[in-house]
Design a protein around this motif. Structure first.
Motif, PDB file in Angstrom:
ATOM      1  N   GLU A 421      23.746  43.807  85.045  1.00 52.59           N
ATOM      2  CA  GLU A 421      22.841  44.564  84.956  1.00 52.59           C
ATOM      3  C   GLU A 421      21.505  44.002  85.058  1.00 52.59           C
ATOM      4  N   ILE A 422      20.510  44.854  85.330  1.00 52.24           N
ATOM      5  CA  ILE A 422      19.210  44.218  85.569  1.00 52.24           C
ATOM      6  C   ILE A 422      18.163  45.194  84.903  1.00 52.24           C
ATOM      7  N   PRO A 423      16.939  44.820  84.602  1.00 51.37           N
ATOM      8  CA  PRO A 423      15.852  45.579  83.852  1.00 51.37           C
ATOM      9  C   PRO A 423      15.733  46.691  84.740  1.00 51.37           C
ATOM     10  N   ASP A 424      15.467  47.883  84.145  1.00 50.99           N
ATOM     11  CA  ASP A 424      14.884  49.149  84.837  1.00 50.99           C
ATOM     12  C   ASP A 424      13.614  48.922  85.072  1.00 50.99           C
ATOM     13  N   THR A 425      13.171  48.854  86.251  1.00 50.13           N
ATOM     14  CA  THR A 425      11.833  48.535  86.663  1.00 50.13           C
ATOM     15  C   THR A 425      10.931  49.889  86.731  1.00 50.13           C
ATOM     16  N   ASP A 426      11.694  51.240  86.571  1.00 51.03           N
ATOM     17  CA  ASP A 426      10.859  52.241  86.461  1.00 51.03           C
ATOM     18  C   ASP A 426      10.544  52.803  84.711  1.00 51.03           C
ATOM     19  N   ALA A 427      11.215  52.006  83.970  1.00 52.48           N
ATOM     20  CA  ALA A 427      10.975  52.187  82.528  1.00 52.48           C
ATOM     21  C   ALA A 427       9.702  51.880  82.386  1.00 52.48           C
ATOM     22  N   LYS A 428       8.892  52.555  81.129  1.00 50.93           N
ATOM     23  CA  LYS A 428       7.499  52.082  80.791  1.00 50.93           C
ATOM     24  C   LYS A 428       7.738  52.140  79.067  1.00 50.93           C
ATOM     25  N   LYS A 429       6.904  51.104  78.570  1.00 47.40           N
ATOM     26  CA  LYS A 429       6.813  51.152  77.265  1.00 47.40           C
ATOM     27  C   LYS A 429       6.164  52.394  76.643  1.00 47.40           C
ATOM     28  N   PRO A 430       6.773  52.870  75.597  1.00 51.47           N
ATOM     29  CA  PRO A 430       6.443  54.223  74.947  1.00 51.47           C
ATOM     30  C   PRO A 430       4.907  54.012  74.317  1.00 51.47           C
ATOM     31  N   GLU A 431       4.078  54.942  74.603  1.00 51.30           N
ATOM     32  CA  GLU A 431       2.761  54.926  73.792  1.00 51.30           C
ATOM     33  C   GLU A 431       2.752  54.719  72.404  1.00 51.30           C
TER      34      GLU A 431
END
Length: 604
Positions: A421-431
């Motif tokens: 598995e690899i980190p999801d590069t499209d994921a963003k930290k919630p505000e």
């Protein structure tokens, strides 16, 4: 759960896949008592007796103690049938009792994991003294109850009561469940001669013994001259004057026979031929006939009458559409091991069985050979001539691996460094993420498209492969040849005996002889010259039927009216939604009360 009671021998003849909780009890006015309850927990085999019925002809099936392939609790086990094409019989005894002045309740659960398309899931209650080791299909019973599925037409609950020595089937249609899950079936019989049938604690049928069974003579009867067999050419034929005998009533047993001069087929070819037409579009039933030997009481001829040969088509649901050829040898019935497809349309077909002195046979349909072979190979009449050597063992150096890992194949450099598995590069930290309260944020992981799983060397052909090892065949010491294996020395009767859910089977042109050419000629002179005209008559009848159905089909105008009614109904619902909260609460209370009353009614 219902209390129940009964005190006859509670024998269970089961044809389903999986039987679980069984409950038998009595409910009196002031109290209820459980006579018999079985959850098939530890020690169940001490309470139940496995019958020897059908063991002698090797068609007795084995029971498995299991929760099945799927269940709500792997520890909640029942008994399950485990072998195809087998008879099953098992029973348990409880203290004898009478249900006089008491309510009798008989309940059990059943699950058909095999997606049953033809078979029963019923159980039986029996009275008096019964030899449990011989309990089987011929054992008299008091009540038979449970689901029965047979093709497209029969998917209902059977409730058969015995009165004055005769079995009586309920005359109401009670649909049964047809899925592959567990369902609970309950039969309740009250002192006022009323009854209820429940499925999964929901009442499906209620009524009276007087109206829903033919236990007592009817006030009015049919014309006694009326017969179950009709002498007719059917609804379509090639010649209206070419008549046979046709079943005429649904849900009936049929048995009829004729005697001919007794003979033996020793040193002769035996030919058994007849035609049959299933006008009812048969989806579950037989079209076979029988040859019988010795002296037979024709007035008592039926399913239990011993026979020498049973031959003809058998259709049952999606899976069984074949020709039966059963031969009796040493008092045991033996079914042919070959699958011979039968005809399944609504036209006349000719079935021919030829048995020769060299113990070979042929099966023909419409004068075309569909199967030929030997009595030795295609029936288990005698022990096998050859058997695997039980003392033989596979040599230690025998290599039976067809493929082996390629010793020259090597793992690519860096293969193990590729993460799954690899980190999801499209994921963003919630505000709203707070590192102090929530901890350090890390991106979620997703499957790595470059990851190919655990590395394994490619497979190559094994140069030392010797094939799958098989034990050598040796002469079977139990085999003893019978040069008269094919002989039936006292053939004397021909008969038809069958059960019809939907009537309409028409039999004609029955022949027993020793000349295959004569049989072929007779088939051509009867069926052969009429088949085209019959097909044309059938097509015309189908055309008329389709025209009548199209007349009864709903029109576009009626569909529009139904849609308008649905719109009006939706308007009523929206009005209900706009009611004041107080009114809604009143409605809610009324609904709850109704549900409570219904539940109480089910439990009574």
């Amino acid at each position: 759960m219902f209390c129940s009671d009964l005190s006859i021998l509670a024998m269970a003849k089961l044809n389903p896949s999986f039987i679980s909780l069984i409950l038998i009890g009595l409910v009196a006015i002031a109290s209820a008592s459980v006579i018999f309850e079985e959850k098939f927990d530890d020690g169940w085999e001490k309470r139940w007796v496995k019958s020897d019925w059908k063991k002698d002809d090797n068609t007795a099936g084995e029971w498995s103690h299991t929760a099945g392939n799927w269940s709500g609790d792997a520890n909640d086990k029942g008994i399950q049938t485990s072998e195809d094409y087998r008879f099953y019989a098992i029973s348990a005894e409880f203290p004898e009792f009478s249900n006089k002045d008491k309510t009798l309740v008989f309940q059990f659960s059943v699950k058909h994991e095999q997606k049953l398309d033809c078979g029963g899931g019923y159980m039986k209650l029996l009275s008096d003294d019964v030899d449990q080791m011989k309990f089987g299909g011929d054992t008299p019973y008091s009540i038979m109850f449970g689901p029965d599925i047979c093709g497209y037409s029969t998917k209902k609950v059977h409730a058969i009561l015995t009165y004055n020595g005769t079995n009586h089937l309920i005359n109401k249609e009670v649909p049964c469940e047809t899925d592959q899950l567990t369902h609970v079936y309950t039969f309740i019989l009250r002192p006022d001669a009323t009854y209820s049938i429940l499925i999964d604690n929901v009442e499906k049928q209620t009524g009276s013994l007087y109206s829903d069974w033919d236990l007592l003579p009817a006030k009015k009867i049919k014309d006694p001259s009326a017969k179950k067999w009709n002498h007719t050419s059917g609804n379509w034929s090639g010649d209206a004057n070419d008549k046979g005998i046709q079943t005429s009533e649904d849900y009936r047993f049929y048995a009829i026979s004729a005697e001919f001069p007794e003979f033996s087929n020793k040193d002769k070819t035996l030919v058994f031929q007849f035609s049959v037409k299933h006008e009812q579009k048969l989806d579950c039933g037989g079209g076979y006939m029988k040859l019988l030997s010795g002296d037979v009481d024709q007035k008592k001829f039926g399913g239990d009458t011993p026979y020498s040969i049973m031959f003809g088509p058998d259709i049952c649901g999606y899976s069984t559409k074949k020709v039966h050829a059963i031969l009796t040898y040493n008092d045991a019935n033996h079914l042919i091991k070959k699958d011979v497809p039968c005809e399944t349309d609504q036209l006349t077909h000719v079935y021919t069985f030829i048995l020769r002195p060299d113990a070979t046979y042929s099966i023909l349909i419409d004068n075309v050979e569909k199967q030929t072979g030997s009595l030795y190979s295609d029936w288990d009449l005698l022990p096998a001539k050859k058997i695997k050597d039980p003392s033989a063992k596979k040599p230690e150096d025998w290599d039976d691996k067809e493929y082996i890992p390629d010793p020259e194949d090597t793992k690519p450099a860096g293969y193990d460094d590729i993460p799954k598995e690899i980190p999801d590069t499209d994921a963003k930290k919630p505000e709203d993420w707070d590192d102090e309260e929530d901890g350090e944020w890390t991106a979620p992981t997703i499957p790595n498209p470059e990851y190919n799983g655990e590395w394994k060397p490619k497979q190559i052909k094994n140069p030392n492969y010797k094939g799958k090892w098989k034990a050598p065949m040796i002469d079977n010491p139990e085999f003893k040849d019978d040069p008269e294996l094919y002989v039936f020395p006292k053939l004397k009767y021909v008969g038809v005996e069958l059960w019809q859910v939907k009537s309409g089977s028409l039999f004609d042109n029955v022949l027993v002889c020793d000349d295959p050419e004569y049989a072929k000629k007779l088939a051509e002179e009867t069926w052969g010259i009429l088949k085209d005209a019959e097909k044309a008559a059938f097509d015309e009848a189908e055309k008329k039927r389709e025209e009548e159905e199209s007349k009864d089909a709903p029109t576009a105008d009626s569909d529009a009216e139904e849609e308008q009614e649905d719109d009006d109904h939706e308007g009523d619902e929206s009005d209900a939604e706009s009611k004041p909260e107080e009114t809604k609460e009143e409605t809610k209370e009324e609904t709850s009360s109704e549900k409570d009353d219904a539940a109480a009614h089910v439990c009574l």
